[in-house]
Write a protein that holds these residues in place. Structure first.
Motif, PDB file in Angstrom:
ATOM      1  N   PRO A 268       0.828  -1.211   0.000  1.00 54.84           N
ATOM      2  CA  PRO A 268       0.000   0.000   0.000  1.00 54.84           C
ATOM      3  C   PRO A 268       0.862   1.260   0.000  1.00 54.84           C
ATOM      4  CG  PRO A 268      -0.737  -1.535   1.677  1.00 54.84           C
ATOM      5  CD  PRO A 268       0.555  -2.057   1.153  1.00 54.84           C
ATOM      6  N   SER A 269       0.341   2.301  -0.590  1.00 53.51           N
ATOM      7  CA  SER A 269       1.068   3.573  -0.641  1.00 53.51           C
ATOM      8  C   SER A 269       1.097   4.214   0.736  1.00 53.51           C
ATOM      9  CB  SER A 269       0.404   4.525  -1.631  1.00 53.51           C
ATOM     10  OG  SER A 269      -0.866   4.899  -1.149  1.00 53.51           O
ATOM     11  N   LYS A 270       1.982   5.177   0.888  1.00 50.91           N
ATOM     12  CA  LYS A 270       2.108   5.882   2.160  1.00 50.91           C
ATOM     13  C   LYS A 270       0.796   6.594   2.511  1.00 50.91           C
ATOM     14  CE  LYS A 270       5.065   9.205   4.529  1.00 50.91           C
ATOM     15  NZ  LYS A 270       6.236  10.088   4.400  1.00 50.91           N
ATOM     16  N   GLY A 271       0.155   7.170   1.491  1.00 47.60           N
ATOM     17  CA  GLY A 271      -1.117   7.864   1.720  1.00 47.60           C
ATOM     18  C   GLY A 271      -2.206   6.914   2.182  1.00 47.60           C
ATOM     19  N   ALA A 272      -2.248   5.706   1.595  1.00 44.70           N
ATOM     20  CA  ALA A 272      -3.253   4.721   2.004  1.00 44.70           C
ATOM     21  C   ALA A 272      -3.007   4.279   3.438  1.00 44.70           C
ATOM     22  CB  ALA A 272      -3.232   3.526   1.063  1.00 44.70           C
ATOM     23  N   LYS A 273      -1.737   4.109   3.790  1.00 42.63           N
ATOM     24  CA  LYS A 273      -1.414   3.712   5.165  1.00 42.63           C
ATOM     25  C   LYS A 273      -1.846   4.800   6.153  1.00 42.63           C
ATOM     26  CE  LYS A 273       2.565   0.884   3.867  1.00 42.63           C
ATOM     27  NZ  LYS A 273       4.039   0.799   3.892  1.00 42.63           N
ATOM     28  N   ILE A 274      -1.573   6.046   5.800  1.00 52.23           N
ATOM     29  CA  ILE A 274      -1.959   7.168   6.673  1.00 52.23           C
ATOM     30  C   ILE A 274      -3.471   7.261   6.776  1.00 52.23           C
ATOM     31  CG2 ILE A 274      -1.949   9.687   6.866  1.00 52.23           C
ATOM     32  CD1 ILE A 274       0.901   9.611   5.656  1.00 52.23           C
ATOM     33  N   ASP A 275      -4.178   7.101   5.656  1.00 49.49           N
ATOM     34  CA  ASP A 275      -5.640   7.122   5.686  1.00 49.49           C
ATOM     35  C   ASP A 275      -6.192   6.048   6.617  1.00 49.49           C
ATOM     36  OD1 ASP A 275      -5.748   9.215   3.926  1.00 49.49           O
ATOM     37  OD2 ASP A 275      -6.255   7.983   2.166  1.00 49.49           O
ATOM     38  N   GLN A 276      -5.617   4.860   6.545  1.00 52.08           N
ATOM     39  CA  GLN A 276      -6.093   3.770   7.390  1.00 52.08           C
ATOM     40  C   GLN A 276      -5.811   4.058   8.858  1.00 52.08           C
ATOM     41  OE1 GLN A 276      -8.050   1.421   6.494  1.00 52.08           O
ATOM     42  NE2 GLN A 276      -8.140   0.528   8.528  1.00 52.08           N
ATOM     43  N   GLU A 277      -4.624   4.608   9.160  1.00 55.18           N
ATOM     44  CA  GLU A 277      -4.300   4.962  10.548  1.00 55.18           C
ATOM     45  C   GLU A 277      -5.274   6.007  11.077  1.00 55.18           C
ATOM     46  OE1 GLU A 277      -0.245   6.240  10.753  1.00 55.18           O
ATOM     47  OE2 GLU A 277       0.515   4.305  10.050  1.00 55.18           O
ATOM     48  N   LEU A 278      -5.561   7.025  10.262  1.00 51.55           N
ATOM     49  CA  LEU A 278      -6.508   8.067  10.685  1.00 51.55           C
ATOM     50  C   LEU A 278      -7.900   7.481  10.917  1.00 51.55           C
ATOM     51  CD1 LEU A 278      -5.476  11.009   8.345  1.00 51.55           C
ATOM     52  CD2 LEU A 278      -5.148  10.854  10.809  1.00 51.55           C
ATOM     53  N   ARG A 279      -8.329   6.584  10.023  1.00 55.57           N
ATOM     54  CA  ARG A 279      -9.642   5.952  10.166  1.00 55.57           C
ATOM     55  C   ARG A 279      -9.715   5.155  11.478  1.00 55.57           C
ATOM     56  NH1 ARG A 279     -10.574   2.880   5.297  1.00 55.57           N
ATOM     57  NH2 ARG A 279     -11.405   4.801   4.446  1.00 55.57           N
ATOM     58  N   GLU A 280      -8.658   4.402  11.770  1.00 54.41           N
ATOM     59  CA  GLU A 280      -8.630   3.598  13.000  1.00 54.41           C
ATOM     60  C   GLU A 280      -8.618   4.497  14.234  1.00 54.41           C
ATOM     61  OE1 GLU A 280      -5.250   1.097  12.446  1.00 54.41           O
ATOM     62  OE2 GLU A 280      -6.289  -0.177  10.971  1.00 54.41           O
ATOM     63  N   GLU A 281      -7.854   5.596  14.182  1.00 55.33           N
ATOM     64  CA  GLU A 281      -7.833   6.529  15.310  1.00 55.33           C
ATOM     65  C   GLU A 281      -9.204   7.161  15.540  1.00 55.33           C
ATOM     66  OE1 GLU A 281      -4.762   9.369  14.549  1.00 55.33           O
ATOM     67  OE2 GLU A 281      -3.158   7.868  14.713  1.00 55.33           O
ATOM     68  N   GLU A 282      -9.874   7.551  14.451  1.00 56.33           N
ATOM     69  CA  GLU A 282     -11.203   8.152  14.575  1.00 56.33           C
ATOM     70  C   GLU A 282     -12.211   7.158  15.139  1.00 56.33           C
ATOM     71  OE1 GLU A 282     -12.166   9.644  10.726  1.00 56.33           O
ATOM     72  OE2 GLU A 282     -10.798  11.348  10.896  1.00 56.33           O
ATOM     73  N   GLU A 283     -12.146   5.893  14.676  1.00 56.03           N
ATOM     74  CA  GLU A 283     -13.057   4.871  15.201  1.00 56.03           C
ATOM     75  C   GLU A 283     -12.806   4.630  16.689  1.00 56.03           C
ATOM     76  OE1 GLU A 283     -12.561   1.437  12.734  1.00 56.03           O
ATOM     77  OE2 GLU A 283     -13.652   2.326  11.057  1.00 56.03           O
ATOM     78  N   ALA A 284     -11.526   4.599  17.082  1.00 53.86           N
ATOM     79  CA  ALA A 284     -11.193   4.404  18.493  1.00 53.86           C
ATOM     80  C   ALA A 284     -11.711   5.576  19.326  1.00 53.86           C
ATOM     81  CB  ALA A 284      -9.689   4.255  18.656  1.00 53.86           C
ATOM     82  N   GLU A 285     -11.566   6.779  18.806  1.00 52.24           N
ATOM     83  CA  GLU A 285     -12.046   7.964  19.524  1.00 52.24           C
ATOM     84  C   GLU A 285     -13.562   7.956  19.666  1.00 52.24           C
ATOM     85  OE1 GLU A 285     -11.511  11.532  21.593  1.00 52.24           O
ATOM     86  OE2 GLU A 285      -9.983  10.138  20.866  1.00 52.24           O
ATOM     87  N   LEU A 286     -14.275   7.542  18.599  1.00 59.24           N
ATOM     88  CA  LEU A 286     -15.731   7.470  18.666  1.00 59.24           C
ATOM     89  C   LEU A 286     -16.181   6.384  19.648  1.00 59.24           C
ATOM     90  CD1 LEU A 286     -16.760   7.906  14.932  1.00 59.24           C
ATOM     91  CD2 LEU A 286     -17.156   9.510  16.807  1.00 59.24           C
TER      92      LEU A 286
END
Length: 115
Positions: free
Chosen positions: A91-109
């Motif tokens: 996966p590209s660096k951008g895809a990895k960052i997108d996935q990390e952000l998505r996981e962080e947002e889900e954890a926060e919610l």
């Protein structure tokens, strides 16, 4: 300018034609009103000469349509890195960052109790 050299039958294609001229002319007349091609108008094209009423009609039809997402789009909604890995690529660096952000947002919610 036309040449007067040779026999006129040398220049005619009558023996090569499989359809009569009358039939060809009739087809041209019939097809004149059915010449429009599928997707020949772009909805956002500023030079498109469709009337405002036709544009509004198209948009009202579009609202009723629900677009079917492709398999790759559905995968991307779940995991941003999954389409690349499914094709055997890293996966590209951008895809990895997108996935990390998505996981962080889900954890926060989940922490806030909204998920």
């Amino acid at each position: 300018m036309s040449s007067n050299v040779g026999n006129p039958s040398l220049y005619e294609a009558a023996d090569q034609r499989t359809v009569s001229d009358k039939h060809i002319e009739q087809e041209k007349k019939d097809n004149r009103f059915h010449e429009g091609k599928e997707h020949s108008h772009k909805a956002q094209d500023s030079k498109d000469e469709r009337s405002i009423a036709n544009k509004l009609e198209r948009e009202s039809k579009r609202e009723g349509e629900e677009e079917e997402k492709s398999l790759e789009d559905r995968q991307r909604d779940q995991d941003a890195t999954l389409p690349a890995r499914a094709h055997g690529n890293e996966p590209s660096k951008g895809a990895k960052i997108d996935q990390e952000l998505r996981e962080e947002e889900e954890a926060e919610l989940k922490r806030k109790g909204k998920a």
